[in-house]
Design an enzyme around this catalytic site. Structure first.
Site, PDB file in Angstrom:
ATOM      1  N   SER A 155       3.444  -1.811  -8.222  1.00 39.31           N
ATOM      2  CA  SER A 155       2.148  -2.040  -7.889  1.00 39.31           C
ATOM      3  C   SER A 155       1.349  -0.651  -8.037  1.00 39.31           C
ATOM      4  O   SER A 155      -0.166  -1.055  -8.177  1.00 39.31           O
ATOM      5  CB  SER A 155       2.138  -2.388  -6.395  1.00 39.31           C
ATOM      6  OG  SER A 155       2.582  -1.185  -5.613  1.00 39.31           O
TER       7      SER A 155
ATOM      8  N   LYS B  92      -0.099   2.917  -1.778  1.00 44.20           N
ATOM      9  CA  LYS B  92      -1.307   2.401  -2.060  1.00 44.20           C
ATOM     10  C   LYS B  92      -2.458   3.458  -2.337  1.00 44.20           C
ATOM     11  O   LYS B  92      -2.272   4.356  -1.776  1.00 44.20           O
ATOM     12  CB  LYS B  92      -1.932   0.876  -1.595  1.00 44.20           C
ATOM     13  CG  LYS B  92      -0.946   0.031  -1.313  1.00 44.20           C
ATOM     14  CD  LYS B  92      -0.638  -0.815  -2.430  1.00 44.20           C
ATOM     15  CE  LYS B  92       0.506  -1.775  -2.145  1.00 44.20           C
ATOM     16  NZ  LYS B  92       0.971  -2.456  -3.295  1.00 44.20           N
TER      17      LYS B  92
END
Length: 280
Positions: free
Chosen positions: A65, A135
Site C-alpha cells: 500500500s 500511511k
C-alpha cells in the site's frame, strides 16, 4: 597471644601496623564473565525495552500500500520520542498508527512463535502487532481534502503535486467507494492515504466507520523516518516539498501580517545595533 597486637590505648591493631612493616593490600575480587553475563543481558533487555517504548521502534512493512516509497519486507524505524513533547503528525509524514476501527478486518495475519513475540515486545525484532498500519498524512485538523475523478488531489483547494504516488497510478481513483470525496478534517484527526493509491485501503474507504475515515491523533504511534533494512534499501523518509509548493507550509500559514512582523523584528534589531555602534 594470637595474631593481633594490643596498643597502649587498649585498641587492637592489625598485623604489621605500627611495626614498621608495609601493610599488604588484598587483591580486588572480580566476578567471572559467566556470573556477570546474566546481569549484562538483563541491562541490555531493559534498555532495549525503554528505547522501544519511548524512543524508537522498528516496524516491518507487510503490504504494497505504500509502494514505491516502501516495499513489503522493508524495516522502518519510527520516532516515538517527539510525540512525548506534544508534537503531532504533520502533512506529508509517513506515520505508523493503531487500527482506528477494524481497518485490517479480513487481512491475513502472521503467527509469530513465543521467541519472536518476546523479541518483538522488547524491540529487538520489528513489531509483531497486527493492529498497526502505515500511511502518509495528507490532511490535519482544519484541512479540506478533495478528489474528483482521477485527480489531482486537492488540499485546501490547491492541487497537490505528488511525485511519491506509485507509477501508473492516478492521485485519485474514479470509483464509487472512495474515488470521489470532499472532507474537512476535524481537530485532533488525520486524513491518511497510501502512496499506492489503487492498492491502499485508507481513509477514503473507511468513511462509514465510527471515525468517518479519519484517524485520531492519539492513535498515531510515531513518524517513520528511515528505512533501516535491507541495507540496499536504506533511505530517509523526509516530508516531500510538494506540500511547500502547494502553499500550505508553516510559514504560509502565518499569513502576510505575521510574516511581516517576523521579518521586522530582526531588521529593527540590526538597525539598533548600527546606531549603537555609531554612538547614536
Amino acid at each position: 597471644m594470637g595474631n593481633s597486637a594490643v596498643g597502649a590505648d587498649g585498641g587492637a591493631r592489625a598485623d604489621g601496623e605500627g611495626s614498621g612493616e608495609p601493610r599488604r593490600s588484598r587483591p580486588a575480587r572480580h566476578r567471572s564473565f559467566w556470573k556477570e553475563l546474566p546481569i549484562l543481558v538483563v541491562v541490555a533487555l531493559v534498555l532495549a525495552l525503554l528505547i522501544k517504548t519511548f524512543l524508537v521502534q522498528a516496524f516491518s512493512i507487510p503490504s504494497e500500500s505504500m509502494q514505491n516509497t516502501l516495499q513489503p519486507g522493508d524495516r522502518v524505524l519510527v520516532d516515538k520520542l517527539t510525540p512525548w513533547f506534544g508534537s503531532e503528525p504533520e502533512r506529508g509524514e509517513v506515520v505508523v498508527f493503531h487500527d482506528p476501527d477494524n481497518w485490517l478486518a479480513g487481512e491475513p495475519t502472521s503467527h509469530p512463535n513465543a521467541v519472536q513475540k518476546a523479541l518483538s515486545f522488547i524491540g529487538v525484532l520489528p513489531s509483531a502487532d497486527e493492529h498497526d498500519l502505515i500511511k502518509r498524512v495528507i490532511g490535519v485538523g482544519g484541512d479540506t481534502v478533495e478528489c474528483k475523478g482521477s485527480g489531482p488531489l486537492l488540499l485546501n483547494g490547491k492541487p497537490l503535486a505528488e511525485p511519491y504516488v506509485f507509477p501508473g497510478n492516478t492521485p485519485c481513483t474514479d470509483d464509487t467507494r472512495g474515488g470521489r470525496f470532499k472532507v474537512t478534517v476535524p481537530a485532533g484527526k488525520l486524513w491518511m492515504m497510501g502512496d499506492h493509491r489503487q492498492d491502499s485501503e485508507d481513509s477514503r474507504y473507511h468513511q462509514a466507520d465510527k471515525n468517518h475515515g479519519f484517524v485520531p491523533v492519539d492513535q498515531a504511534v510515531g513518524r517513520a523516518f528511515v528505512i533501516a533494512w535491507p541495507l540496499s534499501r536504506w533511505a530517509t523518509l523526509p516530508v516531500p516539498d510538494a506540500f511547500d509548493r502547494a502553499g500550505i507550509n508553516t510559514a504560509a500559514a502565518l499569513g502576510p501580517d505575521a510574516l511581516a512582523l517576523v521579518g521586522a523584528v530582526p531588521a529593527a534589531l540590526w538597525r539598533r545595533r548600527r546606531e549603537v555602534a555609531r554612538g547614536v
